[in-house]
Design an enzyme around this catalytic site. Structure first.
Site, PDB file in Angstrom:
ATOM      1  N   ASN A  69      -0.218 -29.348   9.461  1.00 60.48           N
ATOM      2  CA  ASN A  69      -0.886 -29.732  10.630  1.00 60.48           C
ATOM      3  C   ASN A  69      -1.118 -29.023  12.109  1.00 60.48           C
ATOM      4  O   ASN A  69       0.245 -28.937  12.482  1.00 60.48           O
ATOM      5  CB  ASN A  69      -1.864 -31.033  10.839  1.00 60.48           C
ATOM      6  CG  ASN A  69      -0.096 -31.890  10.748  1.00 60.48           C
ATOM      7  OD1 ASN A  69       1.010 -31.276  11.030  1.00 60.48           O
ATOM      8  ND2 ASN A  69       0.357 -32.562  12.221  1.00 60.48           N
ATOM      9  N   GLU A  71      -1.211 -29.133  15.722  1.00 65.65           N
ATOM     10  CA  GLU A  71      -2.091 -29.812  17.261  1.00 65.65           C
ATOM     11  C   GLU A  71      -2.255 -29.578  18.212  1.00 65.65           C
ATOM     12  O   GLU A  71      -1.587 -27.693  18.343  1.00 65.65           O
ATOM     13  CB  GLU A  71      -1.082 -31.275  17.231  1.00 65.65           C
ATOM     14  CG  GLU A  71      -1.427 -31.698  16.329  1.00 65.65           C
ATOM     15  CD  GLU A  71      -0.141 -33.391  16.070  1.00 65.65           C
ATOM     16  OE1 GLU A  71       0.574 -33.383  17.373  1.00 65.65           O
ATOM     17  OE2 GLU A  71      -0.893 -34.505  14.937  1.00 65.65           O
ATOM     18  N   CYS A  80      -6.118 -30.863  10.189  1.00 67.30           N
ATOM     19  CA  CYS A  80      -4.884 -31.125   9.304  1.00 67.30           C
ATOM     20  C   CYS A  80      -4.236 -30.194   8.541  1.00 67.30           C
ATOM     21  O   CYS A  80      -4.662 -28.768   8.616  1.00 67.30           O
ATOM     22  CB  CYS A  80      -5.522 -32.190   8.410  1.00 67.30           C
ATOM     23  SG  CYS A  80      -6.104 -33.487   9.437  1.00 67.30           S
ATOM     24  N   GLU A  82      -4.603 -29.918   5.192  1.00 70.07           N
ATOM     25  CA  GLU A  82      -5.303 -30.111   4.254  1.00 70.07           C
ATOM     26  C   GLU A  82      -6.830 -28.309   4.945  1.00 70.07           C
ATOM     27  O   GLU A  82      -6.212 -27.934   3.402  1.00 70.07           O
ATOM     28  CB  GLU A  82      -5.766 -30.998   3.547  1.00 70.07           C
ATOM     29  CG  GLU A  82      -5.301 -31.813   3.320  1.00 70.07           C
ATOM     30  CD  GLU A  82      -4.764 -33.401   3.733  1.00 70.07           C
ATOM     31  OE1 GLU A  82      -4.598 -32.836   5.694  1.00 70.07           O
ATOM     32  OE2 GLU A  82      -4.829 -34.448   4.011  1.00 70.07           O
ATOM     33  N   CYS A 121      -7.822 -37.489   5.527  1.00 67.89           N
ATOM     34  CA  CYS A 121      -8.892 -37.903   6.265  1.00 67.89           C
ATOM     35  C   CYS A 121     -10.067 -37.119   5.904  1.00 67.89           C
ATOM     36  O   CYS A 121     -11.047 -36.355   5.202  1.00 67.89           O
ATOM     37  CB  CYS A 121      -8.860 -37.255   8.451  1.00 67.89           C
ATOM     38  SG  CYS A 121      -9.696 -35.604   8.160  1.00 67.89           S
ATOM     39  N   CYS A 124     -11.431 -33.527   5.917  1.00 69.03           N
ATOM     40  CA  CYS A 124     -10.447 -33.177   5.284  1.00 69.03           C
ATOM     41  C   CYS A 124     -10.866 -33.357   3.914  1.00 69.03           C
ATOM     42  O   CYS A 124     -11.432 -32.291   2.811  1.00 69.03           O
ATOM     43  CB  CYS A 124      -9.641 -32.974   5.434  1.00 69.03           C
ATOM     44  SG  CYS A 124      -8.353 -32.378   6.414  1.00 69.03           S
TER      45      CYS A 124
HETATM   46  N1  THU Z   1      -3.215 -35.478   9.364  1.00 68.79           N
HETATM   47  C1  THU Z   1      -3.154 -34.444   9.009  1.00 68.79           C
HETATM   48  O1  THU Z   1      -2.462 -33.150   8.757  1.00 68.79           O
HETATM   49  N2  THU Z   1      -3.486 -34.817   6.740  1.00 68.79           N
HETATM   50  C2  THU Z   1      -3.961 -35.782   6.452  1.00 68.79           C
HETATM   51  O2  THU Z   1      -3.628 -35.891   5.754  1.00 68.79           O
HETATM   52  C3  THU Z   1      -3.705 -36.914   7.606  1.00 68.79           C
HETATM   53  C4  THU Z   1      -3.395 -36.481   9.232  1.00 68.79           C
HETATM   54  C5  THU Z   1      -2.467 -35.086  10.297  1.00 68.79           C
HETATM   55  C6  THU Z   1      -3.606 -35.225  11.885  1.00 68.79           C
HETATM   56  C7  THU Z   1      -2.579 -35.485  13.005  1.00 68.79           C
HETATM   57  O3  THU Z   1      -1.970 -33.857  13.895  1.00 68.79           O
HETATM   58  C8  THU Z   1      -1.441 -35.817  12.820  1.00 68.79           C
HETATM   59  O4  THU Z   1      -1.844 -35.769  11.006  1.00 68.79           O
HETATM   60  C9  THU Z   1      -2.247 -37.220  13.229  1.00 68.79           C
HETATM   61  O5  THU Z   1      -3.033 -37.780  12.495  1.00 68.79           O
END
Ligand code: THU
Length: 166
Positions: A69, A71, A80, A82, A121, A124
């Site tokens: 991920n 940000e 994310c 994935e 999420c 994804c």
């Molecule tokens: N996130 C992911 O990368 N994958 C997931 O399956 C759940 C959430 C990330 C998005 C964000 O950067 C952080 O986790 C918190 O939600």
């Protein structure tokens, strides 16, 4: 006079997933994929959520593509693990089928813990669903948290029943 009662149909959708006690219960190729997802976590850029996620994709040609991920201060601009991994896999090896995706997550936060396996999420899930649909074969999804348990789905349809379809 009796009230006219209209009978609507109820459809039950049955979804299933396996719960493994630990990665050691998986086949070697899948335990290795989980390890690759775990290794990727250190490359996550998640200063805002402190929720560090890694994803590793096993392609039919044997290649493994990892993503994390990423940000951003303008929150919705991040993405994310994935989607980072799956978009990169499709960019580097277009048309090569995806066999499985493993997800791992860690946090150093003292405010929350990631105990249960992390499930993708909604956005994804929809993205994984599209690749599953175009390749016409299921994608195995392996999910881990900071505890030992691993969830395994045999197809995105177990995570996203009634997916959007054009
Ligand atoms: N996130 C992911 O990368 N994958 C997931 O399956 C759940 C959430 C990330 C998005 C964000 O950067 C952080 O986790 C918190 O939600």
């Amino acid at each position: 006079m009796g009230r006219l009662v209209k009978m609507s149909k109820i459809i039950n959708i049955n979804i299933k997933f396996k719960v493994h006690e630990s990665v050691t219960d998986l086949d070697e190729q899948f335990s290795n994929l989980c390890l690759k997802a775990e290794e990727a976590v250190k490359n996550a850029y998640a200063p805002y959520s402190q929720f560090y996620v890694g994803a590793a994709i096993l392609l039919e040609n044997g290649e493994i593509i990892a993503g994390t991920n990423q940000e951003n201060a303008a929150y919705p601009s991040g993405t994310c693990a994935e989607r980072t991994a799956i978009f990169y896999a499709s960019s580097k090896f277009p048309g090569v089928k995806i066999k499985a995706i493993a997800i791992a997550a860690k946090t150093k936060s003292t405010v929350f813990k990631i105990t249960k396996p992390v499930t993708p999420c909604g956005a994804c899930r929809q993205v994984i669903a599209e690749y599953e649909q175009i390749q016409n074969s299921p994608i195995i999804i392996l999910m881990q948290g900071q505890d030992k348990a691993v969830y395994e789905c045999n197809s995105i349809h177990d995570l996203l029943p009634l997916m959007f379809n054009q």
